[in-house]
Design a protein around this motif. Structure first.
Motif, mmCIF file in Angstrom:
data_model
loop_
_atom_site.group_PDB
_atom_site.id
_atom_site.type_symbol
_atom_site.label_atom_id
_atom_site.label_comp_id
_atom_site.label_asym_id
_atom_site.label_seq_id
_atom_site.Cartn_x
_atom_site.Cartn_y
_atom_site.Cartn_z
ATOM 1 N N LYS A 7 13.720 -5.174 -14.050
ATOM 2 C CA LYS A 7 14.189 -5.226 -15.431
ATOM 3 C C LYS A 7 13.502 -6.326 -16.238
ATOM 4 O O LYS A 7 13.045 -6.087 -17.361
ATOM 5 N N ASP A 8 13.407 -7.527 -15.678
ATOM 6 C CA ASP A 8 12.872 -8.673 -16.416
ATOM 7 C C ASP A 8 11.535 -9.174 -15.894
ATOM 8 O O ASP A 8 10.956 -10.099 -16.467
ATOM 9 N N HIS A 9 11.038 -8.585 -14.813
ATOM 10 C CA HIS A 9 9.809 -9.085 -14.197
ATOM 11 C C HIS A 9 8.953 -7.949 -13.633
ATOM 12 O O HIS A 9 9.457 -6.857 -13.340
ATOM 13 N N TYR A 10 7.674 -8.232 -13.494
ATOM 14 C CA TYR A 10 6.806 -7.485 -12.589
ATOM 15 C C TYR A 10 6.591 -8.406 -11.397
ATOM 16 O O TYR A 10 6.368 -9.620 -11.565
ATOM 17 N N ILE A 11 6.657 -7.846 -10.201
ATOM 18 C CA ILE A 11 6.596 -8.664 -8.986
ATOM 19 C C ILE A 11 5.459 -8.172 -8.102
ATOM 20 O O ILE A 11 5.398 -6.987 -7.755
ATOM 21 N N LEU A 28 4.762 -17.201 -15.037
ATOM 22 C CA LEU A 28 4.460 -16.827 -13.652
ATOM 23 C C LEU A 28 5.145 -17.793 -12.703
ATOM 24 O O LEU A 28 5.158 -19.000 -12.946
ATOM 25 N N GLN A 29 5.703 -17.263 -11.614
ATOM 26 C CA GLN A 29 6.411 -18.108 -10.651
ATOM 27 C C GLN A 29 6.192 -17.572 -9.248
ATOM 28 O O GLN A 29 6.373 -16.370 -8.993
ATOM 29 N N LEU A 30 5.764 -18.448 -8.335
ATOM 30 C CA LEU A 30 5.574 -18.072 -6.941
ATOM 31 C C LEU A 30 6.878 -18.265 -6.193
ATOM 32 O O LEU A 30 7.458 -19.356 -6.205
ATOM 33 N N ARG A 31 7.357 -17.200 -5.547
ATOM 34 C CA ARG A 31 8.658 -17.242 -4.875
ATOM 35 C C ARG A 31 8.554 -16.582 -3.501
ATOM 36 O O ARG A 31 7.610 -15.830 -3.217
ATOM 37 N N PRO A 32 9.540 -16.825 -2.609
ATOM 38 C CA PRO A 32 9.548 -16.158 -1.301
ATOM 39 C C PRO A 32 9.688 -14.642 -1.473
ATOM 40 O O PRO A 32 10.340 -14.172 -2.410
ATOM 41 N N ALA A 33 9.073 -13.896 -0.566
ATOM 42 C CA ALA A 33 9.131 -12.439 -0.650
ATOM 43 C C ALA A 33 10.564 -11.928 -0.565
ATOM 44 O O ALA A 33 10.894 -10.885 -1.151
ATOM 45 N N THR A 34 11.415 -12.664 0.130
ATOM 46 C CA THR A 34 12.808 -12.232 0.291
ATOM 47 C C THR A 34 13.572 -12.229 -1.035
ATOM 48 O O THR A 34 14.612 -11.586 -1.148
ATOM 49 N N ASP A 35 13.040 -12.916 -2.051
ATOM 50 C CA ASP A 35 13.709 -12.948 -3.349
ATOM 51 C C ASP A 35 13.671 -11.587 -4.047
ATOM 52 O O ASP A 35 14.350 -11.388 -5.054
ATOM 53 N N LEU A 36 12.874 -10.666 -3.502
ATOM 54 C CA LEU A 36 12.838 -9.317 -4.077
ATOM 55 C C LEU A 36 14.229 -8.691 -4.053
ATOM 56 O O LEU A 36 14.568 -7.856 -4.900
ATOM 57 N N LEU A 37 15.046 -9.120 -3.098
ATOM 58 C CA LEU A 37 16.412 -8.610 -2.990
ATOM 59 C C LEU A 37 17.263 -9.022 -4.202
ATOM 60 O O LEU A 37 18.287 -8.408 -4.485
ATOM 61 N N LEU A 38 16.818 -10.058 -4.917
ATOM 62 C CA LEU A 38 17.571 -10.545 -6.069
ATOM 63 C C LEU A 38 17.160 -9.857 -7.365
ATOM 64 O O LEU A 38 17.815 -10.012 -8.397
ATOM 65 N N ALA A 39 16.039 -9.108 -7.315
ATOM 66 C CA ALA A 39 15.539 -8.435 -8.518
ATOM 67 C C ALA A 39 16.437 -7.248 -8.868
ATOM 68 O O ALA A 39 17.041 -6.620 -7.999
ATOM 69 N N TRP A 40 16.489 -6.940 -10.176
ATOM 70 C CA TRP A 40 17.323 -5.841 -10.651
ATOM 71 C C TRP A 40 16.572 -4.516 -10.497
ATOM 72 O O TRP A 40 15.632 -4.223 -11.209
ATOM 73 N N ASN A 41 16.996 -3.695 -9.510
ATOM 74 C CA ASN A 41 16.468 -2.351 -9.291
ATOM 75 C C ASN A 41 14.938 -2.316 -9.285
ATOM 76 O O ASN A 41 14.309 -1.634 -10.113
#
Length: 218
Positions: A7-11, A28-41
């Motif tokens: 919704k708010d990002h391209y990952i 732009l922000q570098l984050r752990p891959a597991t944070d994909l679970l926090l993305a909206w749909n």
């Protein structure tokens, strides 16, 4: 690497890390891959070879993310360092408008059962990709009065010209090379003096050449 639309990002995700690209302010922000679970749909749009960087064509227009859509291996340097040439790019608007067809290779993990060539087949005319992008931009522009209509057309004309030059620069010149494991921006002599530098490659190379390294190196 996989490209996801939320919704708010391209990952952009590869291995244990992900690059989050804001669709609101272009951050732009570098984050752990597991944070994909926090993305909206999150929805997987396909695979890309790397990230070149981002560009803002006009102060009133959104940021654009420039991605490597296709590459070609041109050789290896001593130490088995692969050197690749950028042959196709894709541009993605960091805004809330829906992305156009980027013609990406499909991800087998998220698009199983869908037949698609292993490699991207070059389009007979690369201007087709640009036309799709510009048509999509035009359909998302609203202009309630004549002044705004004129301003909108002028910005669209500028954007068209700049995007054309951008695509020509990367796909017609055949002069953009990169390596994920070797610093092509420095001489061998200079690199030999910095062998003990423990920083990752994307931090050691000059700032202007850092795009695309963040996900490919630890």
């Amino acid at each position: 690497m996989e490209l996801f639309q939320a919704k708010d990002h391209y990952i952009l995700q590869q291995g244990e890390r992900a690059l989050w690209c804001s669709r609101r302010d272009g951050g732009l922000q570098l984050r752990p891959a597991t944070d994909l679970l926090l993305a909206w749909n999150p929805i997987c749009l396909g695979l890309v070879e790397g990230v070149i960087g981002k560009i803002q064509l006009h102060s009133d227009l959104p940021w654009w993310l420039i991605l490597i859509r296709q590459k070609a291996l041109v050789g290896k340097l001593p130490g088995d360092h692969e050197v690749c040439k950028v042959t196709k790019i894709a541009v993605l608007s960091l805004s809330e408008m829906e992305p156009q067809d980027l013609e990406l290779e499909l991800c087998k993990k998220h698009h199983f059962g869908i037949n698609k060539p292993e490699k991207i087949i070059p389009s007979p005319d690369d201007s087709k990709f640009l036309l799709k992008t510009l048509t999509h931009i035009k359909s998302n522009v609203s202009a309630p009065n004549k002044k705004k209509v004129k301003e909108s057309k002028e910005k669209e004309k500028l954007e068209r010209r700049l995007l054309e030059e951008l695509l020509k620069m990367f796909m017609d010149s055949e002069s953009f090379y990169y390596s994920l494991t070797y610093d092509l921006t420095n001489s061998v002599q200079r690199q030999s003096t910095g062998e003990r530098d423990g920083r990752p490659l994307w931090q050691k190379v000059p700032l202007t050449a850092r795009a695309g390294f963040a996900l490919g190196n630890k």
